[in-house]
Motif scaffolding. Sequence first.
Motif, PDB file in Angstrom:
ATOM      1  N   PRO A 174       0.798  -1.225   0.000  1.00  0.00           N
ATOM      2  CA  PRO A 174       0.000   0.000   0.000  1.00  0.00           C
ATOM      3  C   PRO A 174       0.835   1.282   0.000  1.00  0.00           C
ATOM      4  N   VAL A 175       2.103   1.189   0.389  1.00  0.00           N
ATOM      5  CA  VAL A 175       2.968   2.366   0.448  1.00  0.00           C
ATOM      6  C   VAL A 175       3.920   2.414  -0.738  1.00  0.00           C
ATOM      7  N   TYR A 176       4.685   1.352  -0.952  1.00  0.00           N
ATOM      8  CA  TYR A 176       5.761   1.368  -1.938  1.00  0.00           C
ATOM      9  C   TYR A 176       5.386   0.761  -3.285  1.00  0.00           C
ATOM     10  N   GLY A 177       4.144   0.325  -3.449  1.00  0.00           N
ATOM     11  CA  GLY A 177       3.678  -0.161  -4.739  1.00  0.00           C
ATOM     12  C   GLY A 177       4.119  -1.576  -5.063  1.00  0.00           C
ATOM     13  N   ALA A 178       4.134  -1.869  -6.358  1.00  0.00           N
ATOM     14  CA  ALA A 178       4.379  -3.233  -6.842  1.00  0.00           C
ATOM     15  C   ALA A 178       5.732  -3.790  -6.398  1.00  0.00           C
ATOM     16  N   ASP A 179       6.734  -2.945  -6.239  1.00  0.00           N
ATOM     17  CA  ASP A 179       8.062  -3.404  -5.832  1.00  0.00           C
ATOM     18  C   ASP A 179       8.285  -3.282  -4.325  1.00  0.00           C
ATOM     19  N   GLY A 180       7.231  -2.977  -3.596  1.00  0.00           N
ATOM     20  CA  GLY A 180       7.349  -2.774  -2.156  1.00  0.00           C
ATOM     21  C   GLY A 180       7.648  -4.065  -1.402  1.00  0.00           C
ATOM     22  N   PRO A 181       8.107  -3.941  -0.178  1.00  0.00           N
ATOM     23  CA  PRO A 181       8.577  -5.101   0.594  1.00  0.00           C
ATOM     24  C   PRO A 181       7.498  -5.954   1.256  1.00  0.00           C
ATOM     25  N   MET A 182       6.266  -5.462   1.373  1.00  0.00           N
ATOM     26  CA  MET A 182       5.241  -6.187   2.120  1.00  0.00           C
ATOM     27  C   MET A 182       5.055  -7.622   1.626  1.00  0.00           C
ATOM     28  N   ARG A 183       4.825  -7.794   0.354  1.00  0.00           N
ATOM     29  CA  ARG A 183       4.537  -9.125  -0.189  1.00  0.00           C
ATOM     30  C   ARG A 183       5.716 -10.072   0.037  1.00  0.00           C
ATOM     31  N   GLN A 184       6.932  -9.574  -0.164  1.00  0.00           N
ATOM     32  CA  GLN A 184       8.111 -10.417   0.035  1.00  0.00           C
ATOM     33  C   GLN A 184       8.223 -10.855   1.499  1.00  0.00           C
ATOM     34  N   TYR A 185       8.016  -9.921   2.426  1.00  0.00           N
ATOM     35  CA  TYR A 185       8.029 -10.279   3.852  1.00  0.00           C
ATOM     36  C   TYR A 185       7.015 -11.373   4.129  1.00  0.00           C
TER      37      TYR A 185
END
Length: 182
Positions: free
Chosen positions: A164-175
């Motif tokens: 929701p903050v950093y977009g498609a390359d953001g860290p949430m999904r990877q975490y």
Amino acid sequence: MAQLVLLSSEIQPYAFRDDGIFPNNPHLPALFYEDCLQVPDDFTAAAAIEALFTSNGWTGIWESGIYNFHHYHSTSHEVLGVCSGEATVQLGGPHGINLEIRMGDVLIIPAGVAHCSLNSSADFSCIGAYPPGQEQYDVCRGDTSERPEADERIEHLPLPVIDPVYGADGPMRQYWLEWRLA
């Protein structure tokens, strides 16, 4: 009009196990992005955070405080962006951790993780949002009658595709993918 500035932030994951009352989420940690948003003077924080979440596909937007009772959502993951003031939020239920949040912070709370505002400044406000298709969130309070149906909904809830903050390359999904596999 100026735009919201995204600052790099050390991500702090907080994992919680089922405590017998709240399921929490043994597979996904809550993620704290401390001081990751800088709002220019000519832009309101609420409008900036709302625009950011919306641009990343998170909708069902609301602006308010955080409930002052322990609760969780079994039908939605949730993001909270602090647009004014500060608060102490307890994550994981009554025996969880206390987290100080303030303007510019973002908290991503996976389905099942209990959260509650213990106290807040008079001017505290945050923007909340949900991944696409999860805008119809429920509010579960830890009643025994909510489970095991709530557990089943949490287990089958899809992961958000976009941070929701950093977009498609953001860290949430990877975490979340790494924690799920661990």
